[in-house]
Scaffold this active site. Sequence first.
Site, PDB file in Angstrom:
ATOM      1  N   LYS A 179       0.857  -1.199   0.000  1.00 30.99           N
ATOM      2  CA  LYS A 179       0.000   0.000   0.000  1.00 30.99           C
ATOM      3  C   LYS A 179       0.893   1.250   0.000  1.00 30.99           C
ATOM      4  O   LYS A 179       1.972   1.196  -0.599  1.00 30.99           O
ATOM      5  CB  LYS A 179      -0.993  -0.046   1.176  1.00 30.99           C
ATOM      6  CG  LYS A 179      -1.782  -1.369   1.157  1.00 30.99           C
ATOM      7  CD  LYS A 179      -2.971  -1.409   2.073  1.00 30.99           C
ATOM      8  CE  LYS A 179      -3.657  -2.769   1.954  1.00 30.99           C
ATOM      9  NZ  LYS A 179      -4.858  -2.880   2.796  1.00 30.99           N
ATOM     10  N   HIS A 194      -8.518  -3.358  -6.190  1.00 29.21           N
ATOM     11  CA  HIS A 194      -8.457  -3.452  -4.725  1.00 29.21           C
ATOM     12  C   HIS A 194      -9.619  -2.647  -4.131  1.00 29.21           C
ATOM     13  O   HIS A 194      -9.990  -1.596  -4.665  1.00 29.21           O
ATOM     14  CB  HIS A 194      -7.116  -2.912  -4.214  1.00 29.21           C
ATOM     15  CG  HIS A 194      -6.887  -3.226  -2.771  1.00 29.21           C
ATOM     16  ND1 HIS A 194      -7.480  -2.508  -1.759  1.00 29.21           N
ATOM     17  CD2 HIS A 194      -6.177  -4.211  -2.175  1.00 29.21           C
ATOM     18  CE1 HIS A 194      -7.117  -3.033  -0.594  1.00 29.21           C
ATOM     19  NE2 HIS A 194      -6.336  -4.065  -0.811  1.00 29.21           N
ATOM     20  N   GLU A 197     -10.857 -10.650  -1.023  1.00 28.93           N
ATOM     21  CA  GLU A 197     -10.535  -9.823   0.132  1.00 28.93           C
ATOM     22  C   GLU A 197     -11.822  -9.261   0.722  1.00 28.93           C
ATOM     23  O   GLU A 197     -12.332  -8.239   0.240  1.00 28.93           O
ATOM     24  CB  GLU A 197      -9.615  -8.662  -0.289  1.00 28.93           C
ATOM     25  CG  GLU A 197      -8.279  -9.105  -0.836  1.00 28.93           C
ATOM     26  CD  GLU A 197      -7.204  -8.038  -0.614  1.00 28.93           C
ATOM     27  OE1 GLU A 197      -6.149  -8.403  -0.088  1.00 28.93           O
ATOM     28  OE2 GLU A 197      -7.430  -6.864  -0.925  1.00 28.93           O
ATOM     29  N   SER A 253      -6.139  -9.283   6.890  1.00 24.10           N
ATOM     30  CA  SER A 253      -5.541  -9.597   8.199  1.00 24.10           C
ATOM     31  C   SER A 253      -4.901 -10.981   8.239  1.00 24.10           C
ATOM     32  O   SER A 253      -4.953 -11.669   9.262  1.00 24.10           O
ATOM     33  CB  SER A 253      -6.571  -9.431   9.316  1.00 24.10           C
ATOM     34  OG  SER A 253      -7.075  -8.101   9.346  1.00 24.10           O
TER      35      SER A 253
HETATM   36  P1  13P Z   1      -4.246  -6.414   5.666  1.00 25.61           P
HETATM   37  O1  13P Z   1      -3.415  -7.667   5.537  1.00 25.61           O
HETATM   38  O2  13P Z   1      -3.485  -5.271   6.284  1.00 25.61           O
HETATM   39  O3  13P Z   1      -5.556  -6.677   6.290  1.00 25.61           O
HETATM   40  O4  13P Z   1      -4.548  -5.906   4.161  1.00 25.61           O
HETATM   41  C1  13P Z   1      -5.053  -6.806   3.253  1.00 25.61           C
HETATM   42  C2  13P Z   1      -5.051  -6.169   1.918  1.00 25.61           C
HETATM   43  O5  13P Z   1      -5.805  -5.250   1.654  1.00 25.61           O
HETATM   44  C3  13P Z   1      -4.090  -6.668   0.914  1.00 25.61           C
HETATM   45  O6  13P Z   1      -4.364  -6.179  -0.349  1.00 25.61           O
END
Ligand code: 13P
Length: 253
Positions: A11, A95, A167, A212
């Site tokens: 990110k 995403h 996700e 997570s």
């Molecule tokens: P987290 O692993 O921080 O929850 O984020 C997941 C994500 O959005 C991966 O693209």
Amino acid sequence: MREFLIAGNWKMNGSSAANVELVAGIVAGVPTGSGFSLLVCPPFPYLASVVEQTKGSPVKVGAQTVSEHDKGAFTGEVAPGMLSDVGCDYVIVGHSERRALYGETSEQVAAKFQAAQVAGITPILCVGETLEEREAGTTESVIDEQLGAVMDAAGVGAFAAAVIAYEPVWAIGTGMTATPEQAQDVHRHIRAQLAAQDGSIAANVQILYGGSMKGENAAGLLAQPDIDGGLIGGASLKADDFLAIAQAAAGIQ
Ligand code: 13P
């Protein structure tokens, strides 16, 4: 036989110095064995240097989004050909943060998916429901709309050279991981949607779980029959945390 793909979505995190340390730690700690690959997705300004640092290692590099256009007057955007030019193998498209914060529609995501493939980049298509949608019992119809837009535009055959990431929005960055059973149910559904059009494409496509995921819960998720890896946010920012998930994948193979 599907391999695991363990992918880190950094990110909007990192710096030149921090990335050098993180990538060095990952490269040095890649588990031995086969049956899995590792991918890191840094922010745009760092792609070229991370490609350079991972050369000769099994760690691949991807971007976090891409333009659906191939060039021109699109200030601030990055074209798919530019990603392949600097050595990226993958790009994340759709995403939930892009959909929610930047208004990307499923049609636009489908266009990005196709544009990436034209440039020889493997798209990682993200799909997933919000908590409200799950509670309303609409998880599958939300996924069907997000997946269907890409299947309609690109055709099921396009999934021979693509990855899907489930996700659940409510699990992203919240510490609330989907249980292995909850994730498996949706992964099975996604694979069935593809299988309705092409059994062999469905059997071969990698479907990652994201939300997570960390060292402590990775083994249970990865043990599910339709979960082929992880798309990891927070736990991809420390080499040891990311490698713990890679170890879980290596242990299952
Ligand atoms: P987290 O692993 O921080 O929850 O984020 C997941 C994500 O959005 C991966 O693209």
